[in-house]
Design a protein around this motif. Structure first.
Motif, short mmCIF file in Angstrom:
data_model
loop_
_atom_site.label_atom_id
_atom_site.label_comp_id
_atom_site.label_asym_id
_atom_site.label_seq_id
_atom_site.Cartn_x
_atom_site.Cartn_y
_atom_site.Cartn_z
N ALA A 1 5.89 -16.14 -2.38
CA ALA A 1 5.07 -16.05 -1.22
C ALA A 1 6.24 -16.03 -0.03
CB ALA A 1 3.40 -16.40 -1.02
N ALA A 2 6.57 -17.07 -0.08
CA ALA A 2 7.49 -17.65 0.40
C ALA A 2 8.53 -16.27 0.71
CB ALA A 2 8.42 -18.82 -0.26
N LEU A 3 8.87 -15.83 -0.48
CA LEU A 3 10.02 -14.73 -0.47
C LEU A 3 9.18 -13.63 0.26
CD1 LEU A 3 12.78 -13.17 -1.65
CD2 LEU A 3 11.07 -12.78 -3.63
N ARG A 4 8.44 -13.23 -0.15
CA ARG A 4 7.91 -12.23 0.83
C ARG A 4 7.74 -12.02 2.23
NH1 ARG A 4 4.48 -9.65 3.53
NH2 ARG A 4 3.53 -7.53 2.91
N GLU A 5 8.13 -13.67 2.82
CA GLU A 5 7.82 -13.53 4.43
C GLU A 5 9.40 -12.99 4.81
OE1 GLU A 5 6.69 -17.00 7.11
OE2 GLU A 5 5.72 -17.47 4.97
N LYS A 6 10.30 -13.99 3.93
CA LYS A 6 11.21 -13.92 4.39
C LYS A 6 11.84 -12.34 4.43
CE LYS A 6 16.47 -14.84 3.37
NZ LYS A 6 16.45 -13.98 4.38
N LEU A 7 11.54 -11.39 3.47
CA LEU A 7 11.37 -10.01 3.42
C LEU A 7 11.21 -9.86 4.53
CD1 LEU A 7 11.45 -9.29 -0.72
CD2 LEU A 7 13.98 -9.70 0.72
N SER A 8 9.96 -10.07 4.72
CA SER A 8 9.23 -8.70 5.69
C SER A 8 9.91 -9.57 7.44
CB SER A 8 8.13 -10.04 5.81
OG SER A 8 7.21 -9.32 6.79
N ALA A 9 10.41 -10.42 7.56
CA ALA A 9 10.34 -11.17 8.84
C ALA A 9 12.43 -10.66 8.78
CB ALA A 9 11.04 -13.09 8.85
N ASP A 10 13.59 -10.47 7.41
CA ASP A 10 13.94 -9.77 7.95
C ASP A 10 14.11 -8.52 8.07
OD1 ASP A 10 15.75 -12.50 7.27
OD2 ASP A 10 16.28 -11.79 4.99
#
Length: 850
Positions: A829-838
């Protein structure tokens, strides 16, 4: 090549008068380049189609969702067509250097075609008298009639007089009337997951069967056999025509109530009623059932039993082992009985009397529940019936489902059919623990009998007429007045079933157990009680329906069975998959990397891809400027480029091209995304994630990212001013990006293919699903099959396409090796949030330009 290089050096001195012949040669070479690039693009497109088809095959074999032979044939056709095109393009690129590859392809295609062919029709007599029928005749007369003949001849139990109209007769009828091809064509063209379409198909097919003429020899054979029975009968003869389709029991499914039976048929109407039984094979219930269980039409040919009617004082069904009691670890015989014909029990039209006996010799009466009327059987008759059921179980060495009748003239119990009792293991595995109920539950209805154990949550939906089937929602609780077999097509979509009538031995109850759908029958007033109840919880183990969704009552790990596993369609696709999916050609440097070692379509695609890349990009490719220019960038990975025209800002004469010399806007956009956010390296894997990667590497050493093969060293671009195609490998992941961004928005598109990984298949599938979700939220249409992702955005302005291309560049770099952490929900979930933000941040970044 020396002439061409000399020409370029001469042109580089700035001559005002270029040599026309040299220009013509240059144009001819460019034309050849464009032709070869076009062939290479077609080969790559076919490679994508082939891999999509193979991923679809893997997905179907891993998923419980039903599929039919039409979809099996379609996916195989797509794969074969795509691989054929790859072989053709490779030979065109290589001046037919790989003709043996065509032979390998033809060998595999012939093997696949053999698997897709319909089995030969069995030959034999059109009719068989019941005294001559044995178990070994099952392929000709179906399970019901084969078992009934065995009961009469060897088990020493009474059975009706009669005969079987065989499968050979069915095929003769189908061929004589020209029905076989017509019915098959219509079935193949119908979406069997659409009830609306199935209703229309059913009406057309049944009408076609009823309108077709009988072969004269078949009509004669049936008429003669009826006359034989009539000669042995005292008084008026009435007949029962009972379906006995081949495969009903041999395929491991019940087919409960899916085909028609007709009672009290006059002798002169036997031929027409026989056609009605055959037509019932194409009823909505029967076709939906076969589709859900992966049974093709040709795997269930119809035999029909023609039996003298037993004047029935009582009738019903006895199970030699009670399925619901088995869920509680108990062994007992259960009898469902009604006055008159057994049909009322199996059709679920009434609530039967129920007798429970111990599973011992002689059986003891444990319990008797009467349906509010005079008992249909005496205790002694019920005990005799229980003893018959135990004798049949012992004879066949497995639990039996026995339909019976009590002869009103003689008082003798007669076996009408005996067949294996299916689904007992699945029911016995259900959690029937009767824990104390949580406080505060509101009971909406209580009573009846739990005929299929379990707990179901969903919207209560009352269905009263056939039209209600079309609007029934997936996941609803089906509530009906009578447990009729016609409701069976909804059980693949229903979470649970409640009926005001019916019992354990009804056809609908059998299908519910088979589908793993919790079911409660004989619940008086259920329709009025639940009409406006909204969301409810059905607890079949407690014989109750509660208000609201009470998820705390659902047993842990409750799941529906996979009806497709082991089915004829599933087995055929599995056999085809062995000719399509396995990849054995792993090392391009090995002697076995050759056409004669190709054993699957995947082997051929790998060979074609590897050799086409070699032909296009090697130093010996023999095309202008050696075609493959190495991009000079400060990264470990190597990138090679081919310019189809307009991809470079100026002619590039050496083997290396600078990033500043790239004019292809799609490539620049992709590169911008790749370098916009520095990659922090692969995520630290958990112990299980690391072991998953290690196991995959051990099983497939060619996936090792540092392995010394060409594909681990190079990534390839084909570019033009408004076009780019990238074939890349990042660690364990195989990627293709294609983008066109020109002035005509209608022709613009960007597509993304992403497959592979070093972790296990579950982690790879989760990663693909995450990427699909990220892209769908940003204007892509995404499709995930197993661990493969295919995404596309098309028909947009050039700027929009370039921005989406840049997002793909970002994902290429930042999703490397993330599959190893996908089972860690928090980190994923943290990875997905970072990818989405980038990715959101890239939206404000100006596009590169030239």
């Amino acid at each position: 090549m020396a002439v061409l290089n000399a020409l370029r050096r001469w042109l580089g001195r700035g001559s005002a008068e270029p040599d026309p012949e040299a220009q013509a040669r240059e144009e001819a070479l460019k034309a050849r380049l464009r032709e070869r690039c076009a062939r290479f693009r077609r080969l790559l497109a076919s490679n994508k189609s082939a891999l999509e088809a193979m991923s679809e095959v893997e997905e179907r074999l891993a998923s419980p969702r039903p599929f039919g032979m039409d979809s099996v044939q379609a996916v195989c056709t797509r794969a074969v067509t795509a691989v054929f095109q790859m072989v053709r393009e490779l030979n065109a690129l290589s001046d037919n250097a790989y003709l043996p590859l065509q032979e390998a392809f033809e060998r595999i295609r012939a093997q696949m075609e053999a698997l897709l062919e319909e089995p030969p029709h069995p030959e034999g007599p059109l009719v068989l008298p019941l005294p001559l029928v044995r178990l070994e005749d099952m392929p000709q007369v179906g399970g019901k009639m084969a078992n009934l003949g065995e009961v009469a001849a060897h088990a020493g139990l009474p059975a009706p007089d009669g005969f079987a109209v065989t499968v050979a007769a069915y095929y003769r009828f189908m061929e004589y009337s020209g029905l076989r091809e017509e019915l098959s064509r219509r079935i193949q063209a119908t979406d069997m997951q659409s009830l609306d379409a199935v209703f229309s198909l059913s009406a057309a097919l049944q009408q076609a069967v009823l309108a077709a003429p009988l072969p004269p020899e078949l009509e004669k054979a049936m008429t003669e056999q009826v006359a034989v029975i009539q000669a042995r009968t005292e008084g008026e003869l009435l007949l029962a025509l009972r379906s006995s389709a081949v495969g009903e029991d041999a395929l491991g499914v019940t087919f409960a109530g899916q085909y028609r039976s007709e009672l009290n048929v006059p002798p002169e109407e036997v031929c027409e009623v026989w056609k009605e039984i055959v037509a019932s094979k194409y009823a909505v219930t029967a076709m939906s059932y076969r589709f859900q269980h992966g049974i093709p039409d040709d795997a269930a040919p119809m035999s029909v039993g023609v039996l003298a009617m037993v004047p029935s004082a009582a009738g019903g069904v006895v199970y030699s082992r009670d399925p619901v009691a088995a869920a509680r670890g108990e062994e007992r015989v259960v009898i469902n009985a009604v006055p008159g014909l057994a049909k009322a029990v199996v059709d679920g039209a009434v609530t039967p009397d129920v007798f429970a006996f111990s599973h011992e010799h002689p059986p003891r009466l444990l319990r008797k529940d009467l349906a509010g009327r005079k008992s249909s059987l005496t205790d002694a008759q019920a005990a005799e019936l229980a003893q018959m059921a135990l004798a049949l179980e012992e004879y066949y060495a497995e639990p039996q489902d026995v339909e019976w009748a009590l002869d009103a003239r003689t008082g003798r119990l007669t076996v009408l059919q005996s067949r294996p009792l299916h689904g007992l293991e699945a029911v016995a595995a259900a959690d029937a623990a009767q824990e104390a109920l949580p406080e505060g539950l509101v009971v909406l209805a209580r009573g009846g009998v739990g005929v299929s154990p379990g707990v179901a949550l969903g919207q209560a939906v009352v269905a009263r007429k056939e039209a209600d089937m079309l609007s029934f929602p997936k996941g609803g609780i089906l509530v009906v007045e009578r447990a009729l077999p016609r409701w069976a097509p909804l059980l693949s979509r229903a979470a649970g079933l409640v009926s005001e009538t019916g019992g354990m031995a009804g056809h609908l109850a059998s299908v519910a157990r088979e589908y793993g759908v919790p079911a409660l029958c004989g619940l008086a007033g259920a329709c009025s009680l639940l009409e406006k109840a909204g969301e409810v919880t059905l607890d079949a183990g407690r014989n109750a329906v509660f208000a609201g969704l009470q998820s705390q009552l659902v047993p842990a790990l409750a799941s529906k069975p996979n009806l497709m596993a082991g089915s004829p369609v599933y087995q055929r696709l599995a056999a085809l998959a062995r000719l399509m999916v396995p990849l054995r050609l792993l090392d391009p440097e090995a002697p076995e990397f050759a056409p004669e070692y190709c054993r699957s379509l995947h082997d051929i695609t790998r060979f074609c891809h590897e050799k086409s890349v070699e032909l296009m990009f090697s130093d010996n490719a023999g095309l202008p400027g050696q075609m493959g220019k190495q991009l000079r960038v400060g990264v470990k990975l190597q990138y090679w480029l081919v310019d189809m025209g307009g991809g470079f800002t100026e002619p590039v004469t050496g083997p290396v091209v600078e990033l500043e010399q790239i004019a292809s806007l799609p490539m620049l956009a992709l590169w911008d995304g790749m370098v916009a956010v520095p990659w922090a390296g692969p995520p630290a894997a958990s112990a299980s994630g690391f072991m998953s990667v290690m196991m995959e590497s051990v099983m497939n050493p060619d996936l090792e990212s540092t392995a010394p093969n060409a594909m681990s060293q190079r990534n390839f671009f084909i570019i033009g001013s408004g076009y780019m195609l990238l074939q890349a490998r990042y660690g364990y992941h195989f990627c293709t990006v294609e983008s066109q961004a020109g002035p005509d928005g209608y022709e613009n598109f960007v597509s993304f293919q992403f497959k592979g990984g070093a972790a296990d298949s579950q982690r790879r599938r989760l990663r693909a699903a995450m990427l699909a979700d990220l892209l769908e939220g940003r204007g892509f249409r995404a499709d995930v099959k197993d661990d493969s992702l295919f995404a596309v955005a098309e028909g947009e302005a050039a700027e929009a396409v370039l921005r989406k291309t840049r997002l793909l560049g970002y994902l290429l770099i930042h999703t490397r090796q993330v599959d190893m952490i996908m089972l860690d929900a928090g980190r994923a979930a943290a990875l997905r949030e970072k990818l989405s933000a980038d990715m959101d941040g890239l939206a404000d970044r100006p596009l590169p330009c030239r």
